[in-house]
Design a protein around this motif. Structure first.
Motif, PDB file in Angstrom:
ATOM      1  N   HIS A 178      11.742  -2.787   0.370  1.00  0.00           N
ATOM      2  CA  HIS A 178      11.069  -2.852  -1.205  1.00  0.00           C
ATOM      3  C   HIS A 178      10.145  -1.604  -1.199  1.00  0.00           C
ATOM      4  CE1 HIS A 178      12.421  -6.889  -1.898  1.00  0.00           C
ATOM      5  NE2 HIS A 178      12.323  -7.329  -0.453  1.00  0.00           N
ATOM      6  N   GLN A 179       9.656  -1.060  -0.535  1.00  0.00           N
ATOM      7  CA  GLN A 179       8.829  -0.084  -0.204  1.00  0.00           C
ATOM      8  C   GLN A 179       9.639   1.327  -0.816  1.00  0.00           C
ATOM      9  OE1 GLN A 179       6.071  -0.933  -0.696  1.00  0.00           O
ATOM     10  NE2 GLN A 179       7.072  -3.323  -0.179  1.00  0.00           N
ATOM     11  N   LEU A 180      11.138   0.963  -0.325  1.00  0.00           N
ATOM     12  CA  LEU A 180      11.725   2.637  -0.264  1.00  0.00           C
ATOM     13  C   LEU A 180      11.935   3.188  -1.970  1.00  0.00           C
ATOM     14  CD1 LEU A 180      15.020   1.637   1.781  1.00  0.00           C
ATOM     15  CD2 LEU A 180      13.057   3.282   2.448  1.00  0.00           C
ATOM     16  N   PRO A 181      11.883   2.497  -2.829  1.00  0.00           N
ATOM     17  CA  PRO A 181      11.551   3.157  -4.009  1.00  0.00           C
ATOM     18  C   PRO A 181      10.715   3.722  -4.836  1.00  0.00           C
ATOM     19  CG  PRO A 181      12.989   1.273  -4.638  1.00  0.00           C
ATOM     20  CD  PRO A 181      12.315   1.421  -2.569  1.00  0.00           C
ATOM     21  N   PHE A 182       9.469   3.050  -4.091  1.00  0.00           N
ATOM     22  CA  PHE A 182       8.048   4.475  -4.459  1.00  0.00           C
ATOM     23  C   PHE A 182       7.871   5.602  -3.827  1.00  0.00           C
ATOM     24  CE2 PHE A 182       6.697  -0.845  -4.367  1.00  0.00           C
ATOM     25  CZ  PHE A 182       6.424  -0.321  -5.803  1.00  0.00           C
ATOM     26  N   PHE A 183       8.745   5.105  -2.401  1.00  0.00           N
ATOM     27  CA  PHE A 183       8.613   6.321  -1.148  1.00  0.00           C
ATOM     28  C   PHE A 183       9.566   7.731  -1.569  1.00  0.00           C
ATOM     29  CE2 PHE A 183       7.877   3.857   2.873  1.00  0.00           C
ATOM     30  CZ  PHE A 183       6.178   4.392   2.622  1.00  0.00           C
ATOM     31  N   ILE A 184      10.550   7.095  -2.246  1.00  0.00           N
ATOM     32  CA  ILE A 184      11.343   8.429  -2.787  1.00  0.00           C
ATOM     33  C   ILE A 184      10.934   8.762  -4.358  1.00  0.00           C
ATOM     34  CG2 ILE A 184      13.408   8.668  -4.555  1.00  0.00           C
ATOM     35  CD1 ILE A 184      14.992   5.906  -2.385  1.00  0.00           C
ATOM     36  N   ALA A 185      10.093   8.128  -5.068  1.00  0.00           N
ATOM     37  CA  ALA A 185       9.622   8.792  -6.330  1.00  0.00           C
ATOM     38  C   ALA A 185       8.864   9.436  -6.003  1.00  0.00           C
ATOM     39  CB  ALA A 185       9.373   7.434  -7.117  1.00  0.00           C
ATOM     40  N   ALA A 186       8.635   9.299  -4.425  1.00  0.00           N
ATOM     41  CA  ALA A 186       6.556   9.937  -4.794  1.00  0.00           C
ATOM     42  C   ALA A 186       6.379  11.102  -3.773  1.00  0.00           C
ATOM     43  CB  ALA A 186       5.331   9.068  -4.123  1.00  0.00           C
ATOM     44  N   CYS A 187       7.943  10.697  -2.489  1.00  0.00           N
ATOM     45  CA  CYS A 187       7.260  11.726  -1.415  1.00  0.00           C
ATOM     46  C   CYS A 187       8.774  12.920  -1.674  1.00  0.00           C
ATOM     47  CB  CYS A 187       7.702  10.701  -0.416  1.00  0.00           C
ATOM     48  SG  CYS A 187       6.703   9.761  -0.061  1.00  0.00           S
ATOM     49  N   ASP A 188       8.391  13.742  -0.913  1.00  0.00           N
ATOM     50  CA  ASP A 188       9.262  14.640  -0.808  1.00  0.00           C
ATOM     51  C   ASP A 188      11.075  14.395  -0.055  1.00  0.00           C
ATOM     52  OD1 ASP A 188       8.152  17.451  -1.817  1.00  0.00           O
ATOM     53  OD2 ASP A 188       6.627  16.419  -0.080  1.00  0.00           O
ATOM     54  N   TYR A 189      10.828  13.579   0.808  1.00  0.00           N
ATOM     55  CA  TYR A 189      12.354  13.314   1.885  1.00  0.00           C
ATOM     56  C   TYR A 189      11.765  12.353   1.850  1.00  0.00           C
ATOM     57  CZ  TYR A 189      12.511  18.152   1.847  1.00  0.00           C
ATOM     58  OH  TYR A 189      12.651  19.238   1.752  1.00  0.00           O
ATOM     59  N   THR A 190      12.645  11.454   2.500  1.00  0.00           N
ATOM     60  CA  THR A 190      12.870   9.987   2.627  1.00  0.00           C
ATOM     61  C   THR A 190      14.058   9.599   3.493  1.00  0.00           C
ATOM     62  OG1 THR A 190      11.784   9.351   0.420  1.00  0.00           O
ATOM     63  CG2 THR A 190      12.880   7.392   1.715  1.00  0.00           C
ATOM     64  N   GLU A 207       0.698  -1.532   0.232  1.00  0.00           N
ATOM     65  CA  GLU A 207       0.134  -0.313  -0.031  1.00  0.00           C
ATOM     66  C   GLU A 207       0.588   1.406   0.029  1.00  0.00           C
ATOM     67  OE1 GLU A 207       1.356  -0.555   3.642  1.00  0.00           O
ATOM     68  OE2 GLU A 207       1.114  -1.704   2.629  1.00  0.00           O
ATOM     69  N   SER A 208       2.209   1.449   0.369  1.00  0.00           N
ATOM     70  CA  SER A 208       2.823   2.524   0.120  1.00  0.00           C
ATOM     71  C   SER A 208       3.131   3.726  -0.712  1.00  0.00           C
ATOM     72  CB  SER A 208       4.365   1.947   0.581  1.00  0.00           C
ATOM     73  OG  SER A 208       4.639   1.112  -1.040  1.00  0.00           O
ATOM     74  N   LEU A 209       3.109   3.177  -1.884  1.00  0.00           N
ATOM     75  CA  LEU A 209       2.730   3.516  -3.208  1.00  0.00           C
ATOM     76  C   LEU A 209       1.311   4.723  -3.401  1.00  0.00           C
ATOM     77  CD1 LEU A 209       4.055   4.769  -6.183  1.00  0.00           C
ATOM     78  CD2 LEU A 209       3.462   3.260  -7.278  1.00  0.00           C
ATOM     79  N   ILE A 210       0.103   3.976  -3.093  1.00  0.00           N
ATOM     80  CA  ILE A 210      -0.780   4.102  -3.139  1.00  0.00           C
ATOM     81  C   ILE A 210      -0.909   5.339  -2.122  1.00  0.00           C
ATOM     82  CG2 ILE A 210      -3.000   3.589  -2.482  1.00  0.00           C
ATOM     83  CD1 ILE A 210      -2.906   0.633  -2.973  1.00  0.00           C
ATOM     84  N   LEU A 211      -0.445   4.675  -0.885  1.00  0.00           N
ATOM     85  CA  LEU A 211      -0.111   6.044   0.155  1.00  0.00           C
ATOM     86  C   LEU A 211       0.742   7.741  -0.007  1.00  0.00           C
ATOM     87  CD1 LEU A 211      -0.359   3.937   3.721  1.00  0.00           C
ATOM     88  CD2 LEU A 211      -1.902   5.519   2.223  1.00  0.00           C
ATOM     89  N   ALA A 212       1.716   7.269  -0.759  1.00  0.00           N
ATOM     90  CA  ALA A 212       2.366   8.328  -1.706  1.00  0.00           C
ATOM     91  C   ALA A 212       2.213   9.136  -2.245  1.00  0.00           C
ATOM     92  CB  ALA A 212       3.927   7.774  -1.761  1.00  0.00           C
TER      93      ALA A 212
END
Length: 381
Positions: A310-322, A287-292
């Protein structure tokens, strides 16, 4: 008639010779000894005996056990020829046992060793095979204690710059200026997950700032136990900052225990309430990319952090800071500047440098055929 008698005599002599040779070959197991298994909790006894010759005629071994005032009983399955050790892990602690090792031939003939002296299993206080691990732990603990002492004495502890944590004040300030709420999502983790505990400590620091600024802080939870702990964490932060009246228990609530229902519920909050800042800190899965992506679509400043690689790439792509991996665990020390946390953080870094140095040194030694560092690290592992 004489020839028939001669043949009978020859046959009997041959049978007798074969029988004698066979009985001589199937000798009983020799030098059978039993000892309390070293470095265990007293739940096993080790039986050892000498290896038989290849032409001994032995095909299997069977272990027989007798407890005090009890009958002999077979233990375990048949052991193949060539076995010289057996560990009996089905004993009762503190009880005396004697053993017999039975040799079995391919035809089913058997011969037993002498019965051993009684032995009982006892637990050891210290595993001597883990002495290297004990020494490493002492060094590691000493490094942490020393750095905590340095931090408390006023010495400045250097912590490298982490942009995602430096942006915390910016995100809270932005939400305050816009008059909108802050959404803090702890992910799917239970109270037993390290990432969830680290996220709650970050939440405590965020709550201190929202208490000062009187900015609404919303925390949807997926686990009832996490819910109660989070309420106490946030309430304590508000009380410590001198704003107990600003704490609203209804802003910290249980949403649902289902993964994607939780994601849908949080996404709905994002779309309806449009929080100015969103914190995604903890354990996340699919659900990480859905939320981000939903948070990104409403224009919120997003600060994410997880140890789920495995979820870090989605956060890096969609969030301002990770926050990546251990940055999540270092966040409490970074935000609070507490000497205890800072000293612990630096002490852990010293331990990592020590282990890395040992690995490099071990690689060099292995190149020259010296393997004692490798053996030491295997014991530590």
């Amino acid at each position: 008639m004489i020839k028939t008698t001669q043949w009978i005599v020859v046959t009997l002599v041959l049978c007798l010779s074969i029988s004698v040779a066979f009985s001589q070959g199937l000798a009983p197991p020799s030098n059978v000894t039993v000892v309390d298994t070293p470095n265990d909790d007293g739940s096993s006894i080790t039986i050892m005996w000498d290896a038989a010759a290849e032409d001994s005629g032995i095909s299997d071994y069977q272990i027989l056990r007798q407890i005090a005032d009890g009958d002999l009983e077979e233990v375990g399955e048949l052991l193949p020829a060539g076995t010289t050790t057996y560990v009996d892990s089905s004993i009762e602690k503190g009880s005396l046992y004697t053993y017999i090792v039975r040799a079995v031939s391919a035809t089913g003939a058997t011969v037993d060793s002498e019965q051993t002296a009684p032995v009982k299993g006892t637990g050891e206080w210290f595993h001597t095979g883990k002495a290297a691990l004990f020494i490493v732990m002492l060094l590691f603990s000493a490094a942490i204690v020393w750095n905590i002492y340095d931090a408390r004495s006023g010495k400045e502890i250097f912590v490298r710059r982490i942009p995602g944590l430096e942006a915390v004040d910016e995100a809270i300030g932005r939400a305050t200026e816009m008059g909108r709420s802050i959404l803090y999502v702890l992910g799917l983790g239970s109270i037993g997950r390290i990432a969830t505990i680290a996220s709650m400590t970050i939440l405590g620091q965020v709550a201190r700032r929202t208490a000062d600024y009187e900015t609404p802080l919303r925390v949807p939870c997926i686990d009832p136990i996490v819910l109660n702990v989070v309420r106490e964490v946030v309430k304590t932060s508000y009380v410590d900052e001198g704003h107990p009246d600003a704490y609203n228990e209804e802003d910290i609530f249980y949403l649902t225990g289902s993964q994607f229902a939780y994601a849908a519920g949080v996404d709905g909050m994002m779309v309806r309430e449009k929080p100015a800042a969103i914190f995604l800190q903890g354990s996340f899965a699919a659900e990480s990319l859905i939320l981000a992506e939903t948070g990104n679509s409403i224009g919120a400043i997003q600060i994410a952090g997880t140890d789920s690689e495995h979820q870090l790439p989605f956060f890096i792509a969609a969030c301002d800071y990770t926050l990546i991996g251990e940055e999540l665990y270092a966040a409490t020390a970074y935000l609070s500047k507490d000497p205890m946390f800072l000293g612990s953080l630096k002490g852990q870094d010293w331990g990592k440098v020590l282990i890395l140095g040992m690995i490099v040194f071990g690689v060099v030694l292995e190149s020259f055929g010296i393997s004692w560092i490798t053996a030491l690290l295997q014991q530590v592992n």
